[in-house]
Design an enzyme around this catalytic site. Sequence first.
Site, PDB file in Angstrom:
ATOM      1  CB  CYS A 173      12.444  51.589  39.663  1.00  0.00           C
ATOM      2  SG  CYS A 173      11.935  52.558  41.079  1.00  0.00           S
ATOM      3  NE  ARG A 208      14.357  56.763  42.791  1.00  0.00           N
ATOM      4  CZ  ARG A 208      13.750  55.996  41.878  1.00  0.00           C
ATOM      5  NH1 ARG A 208      13.664  54.700  42.062  1.00  0.00           N
ATOM      6  NH2 ARG A 208      13.256  56.511  40.786  1.00  0.00           N
ATOM      7  CB  ILE A 257       4.241  49.730  30.967  1.00  0.00           C
ATOM      8  CG1 ILE A 257       2.812  50.240  30.729  1.00  0.00           C
ATOM      9  CG2 ILE A 257       5.298  50.769  30.582  1.00  0.00           C
ATOM     10  CD1 ILE A 257       2.526  50.842  29.395  1.00  0.00           C
ATOM     11  CE  LYS A 296       9.990  59.317  40.641  1.00  0.00           C
ATOM     12  NZ  LYS A 296       9.593  58.752  39.357  1.00  0.00           N
ATOM     13  CG  ASN A 297       7.473  60.304  36.892  1.00  0.00           C
ATOM     14  OD1 ASN A 297       8.526  60.299  37.532  1.00  0.00           O
ATOM     15  ND2 ASN A 297       6.731  59.217  36.742  1.00  0.00           N
ATOM     16  CD  GLN A 333      11.225  54.007  19.454  1.00  0.00           C
ATOM     17  OE1 GLN A 333      10.669  54.782  18.679  1.00  0.00           O
ATOM     18  NE2 GLN A 333      11.827  52.902  19.042  1.00  0.00           N
ATOM     19  CG  ASP A 350       4.450  54.975  37.325  1.00  0.00           C
ATOM     20  OD1 ASP A 350       5.079  53.982  36.909  1.00  0.00           O
ATOM     21  OD2 ASP A 350       4.668  56.135  36.918  1.00  0.00           O
TER      22      ASP A 350
HETATM   23  N1  EPU Z   1      10.676  51.947  25.600  1.00  0.00           N
HETATM   24  C1  EPU Z   1      11.349  51.471  24.505  1.00  0.00           C
HETATM   25  N2  EPU Z   1      12.288  52.273  23.928  1.00  0.00           N
HETATM   26  C2  EPU Z   1      12.584  53.518  24.411  1.00  0.00           C
HETATM   27  C3  EPU Z   1      11.896  54.004  25.538  1.00  0.00           C
HETATM   28  C4  EPU Z   1      10.936  53.196  26.115  1.00  0.00           C
HETATM   29  O1  EPU Z   1      11.114  50.359  24.050  1.00  0.00           O
HETATM   30  O2  EPU Z   1      13.464  54.199  23.841  1.00  0.00           O
HETATM   31  C5  EPU Z   1       9.638  51.105  26.219  1.00  0.00           C
HETATM   32  C6  EPU Z   1       9.984  50.729  27.661  1.00  0.00           C
HETATM   33  O3  EPU Z   1      10.795  49.574  27.717  1.00  0.00           O
HETATM   34  C7  EPU Z   1       8.604  50.532  28.255  1.00  0.00           C
HETATM   35  C8  EPU Z   1       7.719  51.523  27.492  1.00  0.00           C
HETATM   36  O4  EPU Z   1       8.449  51.852  26.309  1.00  0.00           O
HETATM   37  O5  EPU Z   1       8.149  49.232  27.994  1.00  0.00           O
HETATM   38  C9  EPU Z   1       7.369  52.789  28.226  1.00  0.00           C
HETATM   39  O6  EPU Z   1       8.545  53.417  28.696  1.00  0.00           O
HETATM   40  P1  EPU Z   1       8.646  54.982  28.921  1.00  0.00           P
HETATM   41  O7  EPU Z   1       9.752  55.509  28.082  1.00  0.00           O
HETATM   42  O8  EPU Z   1       7.294  55.606  28.802  1.00  0.00           O
HETATM   43  O9  EPU Z   1       9.108  55.061  30.441  1.00  0.00           O
HETATM   44  P2  EPU Z   1      10.118  56.088  31.090  1.00  0.00           P
HETATM   45  O10 EPU Z   1      10.006  57.403  30.420  1.00  0.00           O
HETATM   46  O11 EPU Z   1      11.456  55.484  31.254  1.00  0.00           O
HETATM   47  C10 EPU Z   1       8.383  57.099  32.762  1.00  0.00           C
HETATM   48  C11 EPU Z   1       8.279  57.257  34.239  1.00  0.00           C
HETATM   49  C12 EPU Z   1       8.009  55.901  34.870  1.00  0.00           C
HETATM   50  C13 EPU Z   1       6.727  55.322  34.272  1.00  0.00           C
HETATM   51  C14 EPU Z   1       6.821  55.262  32.744  1.00  0.00           C
HETATM   52  C15 EPU Z   1       5.532  54.817  32.076  1.00  0.00           C
HETATM   53  C16 EPU Z   1       9.762  59.105  34.633  1.00  0.00           C
HETATM   54  C17 EPU Z   1      11.044  59.604  35.184  1.00  0.00           C
HETATM   55  N3  EPU Z   1       9.529  57.805  34.741  1.00  0.00           N
HETATM   56  O12 EPU Z   1       9.481  56.215  32.540  1.00  0.00           O
HETATM   57  O13 EPU Z   1       7.792  56.171  36.236  1.00  0.00           O
HETATM   58  O14 EPU Z   1       6.523  54.012  34.768  1.00  0.00           O
HETATM   59  O15 EPU Z   1       7.163  56.567  32.243  1.00  0.00           O
HETATM   60  O16 EPU Z   1       4.489  55.679  32.426  1.00  0.00           O
HETATM   61  O17 EPU Z   1       8.952  59.880  34.120  1.00  0.00           O
HETATM   62  C18 EPU Z   1       7.706  55.724  38.532  1.00  0.00           C
HETATM   63  O18 EPU Z   1       7.425  56.928  38.715  1.00  0.00           O
HETATM   64  O19 EPU Z   1       7.610  54.845  39.438  1.00  0.00           O
HETATM   65  C19 EPU Z   1       8.174  55.297  37.210  1.00  0.00           C
HETATM   66  C20 EPU Z   1       8.841  54.177  37.017  1.00  0.00           C
END
Ligand code: EPU
Length: 419
Positions: free
Chosen positions: A117, A398, A328, A22-23, A126, A306
């Site tokens: 979610c 989803r 996380i 998915k991701n 970032q 996850d």
């Molecule tokens: N963070 C920041 N600033 C940013 C971006 C992230 O502080 O600009 C923090 C977040 O608050 C969090 C950490 O960094 O504490 C990690 O966030 P990340 O950006 O890695 O998460 P994401 O890209 O929004 C993806 C997956 C999530 C998964 C996370 C961590 C997708 C679409 N989603 O989210 O997947 O939990 O990486 O591996 O790729 C799921 O599939 O159930 C899911 C939630």
Amino acid sequence: MEKLIINGGAKLHGEVDISGAKNAAVAILPAAIMVGEGTSIIENIPDIDDVHCLERIIEAIGGKIEKNGTTYSVDCTAELKVIADTEDVRKMRASYYLVGALLGRYKSAKVELPGGCAIGVRPMDQHIKGFEALGAKVTMDHGSISVNAEKLIGANIFFDVVSVGATINVMLAATLAEGQTVLENVAREPHVVDVANFLNTMGADIKGAGTDVIRINGVEKLHGCTYSVIPDQIEAGTYMIATAACGGRVTIKNIIPKHMESISAKLEEMGVLVEELDDSLIITSDPEKLIACNIKTSPYPGFPTDVQQPMSVLMSIAKGRSIINESIWESRFKHMDELKKMGASVLVEGRTAIIEGVSKLSGANVRATDLRAGAAMVIAGLIADGKTEISDIEHIYRGYPDIEKKFKALGADIYVENN
Ligand code: EPU
């Protein structure tokens, strides 16, 4: 309203085919819109609602998608709209990848701020830091993000936190920037590598994905290609944990065992037998013999956040005290209240959950509070005595293709009820 009904108690036996990640898919489809000439043929796309949502978004901005089973042909030769503002955009987290992709191709984008979610605050600082370093002006107003640049110039960017989304999003934009971009302290998840491989197959010049420094030499344009999405590490982990919890013997097929190492190691620590083959794992478990363990979620190659929620269900019936530290997402324990309704003994304090193993769970009416919480409830229902009814299952669809069919084929008593 649809509900999942499970009569628990069956051991699981047989084989389960794991779908595309998915991701990875939700980043690769937006990456495909960066191709101005030619068609991208993407295989092994999972049949899940987040992907369907993204398809509609890409079509709404002018892209054409043709599907043949799990293979998608994406043709974005036509000029695309750089404004993505439909209801679908707000519904899913991964719509933020349109920002990086459109910024790369058109140097301009306006995208409604994404949903996803409710597992914690989901900042984009970032992503913004990266776009600004490449020369874009970024503004946030009335629930949308706008990015504009005359041109994008490669830059050195050191991320303050390891973020999957920021790594991929800035990599997308930098692919079509002038000169070299160096991204440091990046995420190393398998799906980050998959997106880099996809971009390289389309003519990008990206090195280092999978390490904590990625070097991107900007190219002028990308071309169509044929590419296959990697297997889903999280779906595979969910079926591994379900087998461990229910007992039995299941072959988890079409996976990359290396991606599963942090999960395999914890299952072995808990007393589960994990046999590794080239592209599959065989899980054999006797739930009576499960013993407690501790996990701390962290970026890859650490234990994936996850999989934390499904893992908590396994811990709830393992002998002794297990401790989870969720590093996380600060709100990823909402499923624990549902698990407690089924008899689990859990104490949540901030980012820590302390779980005392009980001998059994009992069926109850519970909610899927988010995607992975839903998967956790399915596993809880499979091991519980009696009947479990899970509501709000749209969250599960989803991210898990054919979940009830896959579990039914393994011997579970699970079905969808409409009422
Ligand atoms: N963070 C920041 N600033 C940013 C971006 C992230 O502080 O600009 C923090 C977040 O608050 C969090 C950490 O960094 O504490 C990690 O966030 P990340 O950006 O890695 O998460 P994401 O890209 O929004 C993806 C997956 C999530 C998964 C996370 C961590 C997708 C679409 N989603 O989210 O997947 O939990 O990486 O591996 O790729 C799921 O599939 O159930 C899911 C939630």
